[in-house]
Design a protein around this motif. Sequence first.
Motif: not given
Length: 176
Positions: A11-31
């Motif tokens: 899964x590739x997450x664009x740099x602009x979608x990265x957040x310091x909070x781990x929960x948001x990162x897990x959500x972005x990966x899942x989406x």
Amino acid sequence: MFLKVQLPWNVIIPAENLDAKGLMLQRAITVRLMENFATRKATKDLGYFLAVTTLESIGEGRVRQHTGDVLFPVVFSCITFKLFRGDVLEGVVHKVLKHGVFLRCGPVENIYLSCLKMPDYKYVTGENPVFLNDKLSKIEKDVAIRFIVIGTKWLEVEREFQALVSLEGDYLGPIS
């Protein structure tokens, strides 16, 4: 037949979608996984991809050099649907021709039932053509039919399966 399989995926997450909070990162990966999964139709070995059931693990992300995007290896379980020779399934007629009918069964659009594989059924022409047998059982458009798979073919370009089916066997035919 439905299969439960476990797959590795990137899964590739664009740099602009990265957040310091781990929960948001897990959500972005899942989406992003769900979006990528939805665009993938089928494979020859696994059949049609239907649903992600569980996200088993998310590996450590690796930054891509030129874009700054982060690639995460993930492992997930999903449900797939694949036709196998000998499967007894149900489908709905969507086209009636002189030499047979085409059925749909789940995600499979091209299932062909030849008139040669419909014992005792005769073609009857008209505005709405049908196959009729001596017991007045009808095979026409929008009728549900139980059939047995006698062969499948994978079409690489369309990324889909075709199947050849039969009504030769016990308890096969139109379902009332």
